[in-house]
Design a protein around this motif. Structure first.
Motif, PDB file in Angstrom:
ATOM      1  N   ALA A 479     -35.717  71.756-106.722  1.00  0.00           N
ATOM      2  CA  ALA A 479     -34.932  72.165-105.857  1.00  0.00           C
ATOM      3  C   ALA A 479     -35.557  73.251-104.632  1.00  0.00           C
ATOM      4  O   ALA A 479     -35.753  73.178-103.410  1.00  0.00           O
ATOM      5  CB  ALA A 479     -33.395  72.855-106.117  1.00  0.00           C
ATOM      6  N   TRP A 480     -36.393  74.039-105.302  1.00  0.00           N
ATOM      7  CA  TRP A 480     -37.025  74.729-104.083  1.00  0.00           C
ATOM      8  C   TRP A 480     -38.781  74.417-102.867  1.00  0.00           C
ATOM      9  O   TRP A 480     -37.965  74.482-102.286  1.00  0.00           O
ATOM     10  CB  TRP A 480     -38.208  76.179-105.432  1.00  0.00           C
ATOM     11  N   THR A 481     -38.450  72.737-103.502  1.00  0.00           N
ATOM     12  CA  THR A 481     -39.794  72.250-102.413  1.00  0.00           C
ATOM     13  C   THR A 481     -38.333  71.519-101.958  1.00  0.00           C
ATOM     14  O   THR A 481     -38.965  71.660-101.200  1.00  0.00           O
ATOM     15  CB  THR A 481     -39.942  71.057-104.387  1.00  0.00           C
ATOM     16  N   LEU A 482     -37.609  71.212-102.732  1.00  0.00           N
ATOM     17  CA  LEU A 482     -36.007  70.486-101.746  1.00  0.00           C
ATOM     18  C   LEU A 482     -36.152  71.372-100.479  1.00  0.00           C
ATOM     19  O   LEU A 482     -36.378  71.176 -99.713  1.00  0.00           O
ATOM     20  CB  LEU A 482     -35.271  69.444-101.840  1.00  0.00           C
ATOM     21  N   ALA A 483     -35.836  72.503-100.878  1.00  0.00           N
ATOM     22  CA  ALA A 483     -35.259  73.543 -99.160  1.00  0.00           C
ATOM     23  C   ALA A 483     -36.458  73.775 -99.005  1.00  0.00           C
ATOM     24  O   ALA A 483     -36.885  73.885 -97.397  1.00  0.00           O
ATOM     25  CB  ALA A 483     -34.820  75.097-100.253  1.00  0.00           C
ATOM     26  N   ASP A 484     -37.734  73.390 -99.286  1.00  0.00           N
ATOM     27  CA  ASP A 484     -39.179  74.080 -98.476  1.00  0.00           C
ATOM     28  C   ASP A 484     -39.999  72.734 -97.496  1.00  0.00           C
ATOM     29  O   ASP A 484     -39.935  73.616 -96.242  1.00  0.00           O
ATOM     30  CB  ASP A 484     -40.699  74.134 -99.409  1.00  0.00           C
ATOM     31  N   LEU A 485     -39.122  72.128 -97.771  1.00  0.00           N
ATOM     32  CA  LEU A 485     -39.263  70.522 -97.077  1.00  0.00           C
ATOM     33  C   LEU A 485     -38.207  70.786 -95.945  1.00  0.00           C
ATOM     34  O   LEU A 485     -38.255  69.869 -95.416  1.00  0.00           O
ATOM     35  CB  LEU A 485     -39.140  69.209 -97.985  1.00  0.00           C
ATOM     36  N   ASP A 486     -37.397  71.415 -96.581  1.00  0.00           N
ATOM     37  CA  ASP A 486     -36.163  71.146 -95.753  1.00  0.00           C
ATOM     38  C   ASP A 486     -35.987  72.407 -94.761  1.00  0.00           C
ATOM     39  O   ASP A 486     -35.292  72.243 -93.927  1.00  0.00           O
ATOM     40  CB  ASP A 486     -34.894  70.985 -96.102  1.00  0.00           C
ATOM     41  N   VAL A 496     -29.932  71.460-105.121  1.00  0.00           N
ATOM     42  CA  VAL A 496     -29.838  71.028-106.546  1.00  0.00           C
ATOM     43  C   VAL A 496     -29.784  69.584-107.251  1.00  0.00           C
ATOM     44  O   VAL A 496     -30.461  69.247-108.640  1.00  0.00           O
ATOM     45  CB  VAL A 496     -29.407  72.046-107.272  1.00  0.00           C
ATOM     46  N   ALA A 497     -28.740  68.668-106.345  1.00  0.00           N
ATOM     47  CA  ALA A 497     -28.404  67.843-106.915  1.00  0.00           C
ATOM     48  C   ALA A 497     -28.936  66.376-106.511  1.00  0.00           C
ATOM     49  O   ALA A 497     -28.770  65.748-107.684  1.00  0.00           O
ATOM     50  CB  ALA A 497     -27.084  67.371-105.652  1.00  0.00           C
ATOM     51  N   ALA A 498     -29.712  66.888-105.704  1.00  0.00           N
ATOM     52  CA  ALA A 498     -31.118  65.800-105.659  1.00  0.00           C
ATOM     53  C   ALA A 498     -32.208  65.756-106.640  1.00  0.00           C
ATOM     54  O   ALA A 498     -33.246  65.217-107.156  1.00  0.00           O
ATOM     55  CB  ALA A 498     -31.620  66.265-103.348  1.00  0.00           C
ATOM     56  N   ALA A 499     -32.772  67.298-106.740  1.00  0.00           N
ATOM     57  CA  ALA A 499     -33.527  67.455-107.939  1.00  0.00           C
ATOM     58  C   ALA A 499     -33.680  67.045-109.239  1.00  0.00           C
ATOM     59  O   ALA A 499     -33.538  66.169-109.961  1.00  0.00           O
ATOM     60  CB  ALA A 499     -33.781  68.557-107.893  1.00  0.00           C
ATOM     61  N   LEU A 500     -31.798  66.982-109.663  1.00  0.00           N
ATOM     62  CA  LEU A 500     -31.199  66.146-110.915  1.00  0.00           C
ATOM     63  C   LEU A 500     -30.864  65.195-110.707  1.00  0.00           C
ATOM     64  O   LEU A 500     -31.125  64.069-111.012  1.00  0.00           O
ATOM     65  CB  LEU A 500     -29.441  66.855-110.890  1.00  0.00           C
TER      66      LEU A 500
END
Length: 508
Positions: A479-486, A496-500
């Protein structure tokens, strides 16, 4: 005759110990040569190599009782890198060469019978150990001079033969100080990696590959043959940033010990990519060998990518052996002569077919349900639980790209990955972590805890048993990685939902 000393280096994994070689050459008794200090078979044979090399260089071998003691005496000595140091110790003990230049000098190299000095493994980690213990000079095979020059704080010279070393010790000759680096030709072509633009379709897998590169996460791709699993995995290394100076030295040291360095330009600046065949042995995967163990594929892939293509064909025993390396970032090998430690901090990429018959379409599968479960069961729950990202590959339905739908190139994706990595490094700089995948779960749950509304879905998954505690920590890292990319300061509920969703069991 007085005692005289030279120095070499003994390697234990990536750690080195400076070995003091004392030579006692005295009159009386039957001329012979004794070698003390737990030498292995290769080192025992050096007595004959050294004698022949000295004589074939035009020097007199002392017809006296020669005793060579290697200290620390309790440490096992292996390999042929001691030859030059042994020869110089004998000549200094016989007062045939002055000892002044031997003081503080490490001598590495294997001797041929005619006196040529052959290259040996482990020059880089050996000289790092020499600098740590106060050595000021080193003489290495001329082929290894470029590798030796990577070590700062020590004066390095290259020698082609024992005669050159003897002339240098007598002050009547000079040794090479500048490595002869061959012309590498077109550097761009030499360093060019496969590009993402060559992969058709697979938007989910491409996105998972980008997330894996941005956060240093492990990846599992499942799907029928010919859908691009191996192609995507081979393009992951091209999305990663270059290694730092310290990381390059770590990787180069491991490759030096394994004898895998290229000639002339040995520094490895790009993340390594290692893809062992599924028939490789357990020692080939983890490291091993008689006496002191050599590094295996997991250590060769340190700071890079380890691809296990056709992962289910590796067998449960070899796959389960990866679990310790995935958790601890190193591998420990216990053998007859001691326990060695090799770094093994890599990104694991698993690619597998969904069943033994591996049809292009699921409707064509002839495997019984038990056979499919048994096949994928080789990827055990504990192993898959350590994989952050799982993706199911789509069958390819068209080989023709419509205008305006050309896939992104590696260069474009690499820019987003570089920004996400820089954000993570800045956030974790006070802790010493480089990627989100390195961050321990307790830190994410306490010091960097997310609001309850952001983790509600993840908490529900843990409550019903759909996600383990380890899996929850790994979801937070993704989730932290997805936030960094976003380009968001912290993850939200959607991240968090995407990470799950990346941990959906149906993707495995």
């Amino acid at each position: 005759m007085a005692l005289h000393r030279t120095w070499a280096v003994a390697l234990f994994g990536v750690d080195g110990v400076v070995v003091e070689i004392e030579a006692d050459v005295r009159k009386g008794g039957i001329p012979n040569l004794h070698l003390l200090g737990l030498p292995d078979a290769a080192l025992q044979e050096s007595k004959n190599r050294v004698r022949s090399a000295v004589q074939n260089c035009g020097e007199d071998w002392p017809q006296r009782c020669v005793t060579l003691a290697l200290s620390p005496a309790a440490l096992p000595k292996t390999g042929t890198s001691y030859d030059v140091a042994l020869a110089c110790a004998v000549l200094a003990g016989a007062e045939q060469v002055p000892p002044e230049r031997l003081d503080g000098t490490v001598l590495l190299g294997e001797l041929a019978l005619d006196g040529r000095i052959r290259p040996v493994r482990g020059v880089l980690p050996g000289l790092v150990a020499a600098v740590r213990e106060g050595m000021t000079r080193a003489v290495v095979p001329v082929e290894s001079l470029a590798e030796a020059r990577l070590v700062e704080g020590i004066e390095t010279f290259g020698a082609e033969s024992l005669a050159d070393v003897i002339a240098w010790l007598r002050g009547v000759g000079e040794l090479d100080a500048d490595p002869d680096v061959p012309d590498s030709g077109d550097v761009d072509d030499a360093l060019r990696r496969p590009d993402l633009s060559e992969v058709l379709g697979q938007p989910e897998a491409r996105w998972a590959l980008e997330v894996a590169a941005a956060g240093g996460h492990h990846l599992l791709m499942t799907g029928p043959p010919g859908t691009g699993k191996t192609m995507l995995a081979r393009r992951l290394a091209g999305l990663l940033p270059p290694l730092t100076r310290q990381e390059s030295l770590e990787v180069t040291s491991i490759h030096s010990i394994g004898g895998l360095l290229p000639t002339g330009s040995p520094l490895i600046a790009e993340p390594p990519f290692v893809a062992p065949h599924h028939s490789t042995s357990l020692p080939g995967l983890l490291g091993g060998g008689a006496g002191l163990a050599r590094p295996g594929a997991v250590s060769t892939a340190h700071r890079g990518i380890l691809l296990l293509d056709e992962a289910c064909e590796f067998g449960a025993k070899r796959l389960e052996a990866l679990r310790t390396a995935l958790e601890e970032g190193e591998i420990r090998l216990s053998r007859r002569d001691g326990t060695l430690r090799y770094p093994a901090r890599f990104q694991l990429v698993l690619a597998t077919n969904p069943c033994p018959c591996a049809p292009v379409r699921d409707v064509d599968c002839h495997c019984a349900p038990q056979a499919r479960r048994r096949y994928l069961g080789k990827l055990s729950g504990p192993l898959v639980d350590r994989v952050d990202l799982r993706v199911r590959m789509r069958p390819i339905t068209s080989m023709t790209m419509l205008p305006g739908t050309e896939p992104e190139s590696s260069e474009i994706v690499r820019e987003r990955v570089a920004h996400a990595r820089a954000t993570a490094i800045e956030r974790w700089s006070d802790f010493g972590w480089q990627t989100n995948a390195d961050v321990p779960g307790p830190v994410l749950r306490r010091q960097f805890a997310l609001p309850a509304e952001a983790t509600a879905l993840l908490d529900r998954g843990v409550e019903v048993g759909a996600v383990t505690a380890r899996g929850a920590d790994r979801c937070l890292r993704v989730a932290w990685t997805l936030a960094d990319l976003d380009r968001r300061p912290r993850p939200g509920a959607d991240h968090v939902a995407a990470a799950l969703e990346f941990r959906d069991r149906r993707s495995a």
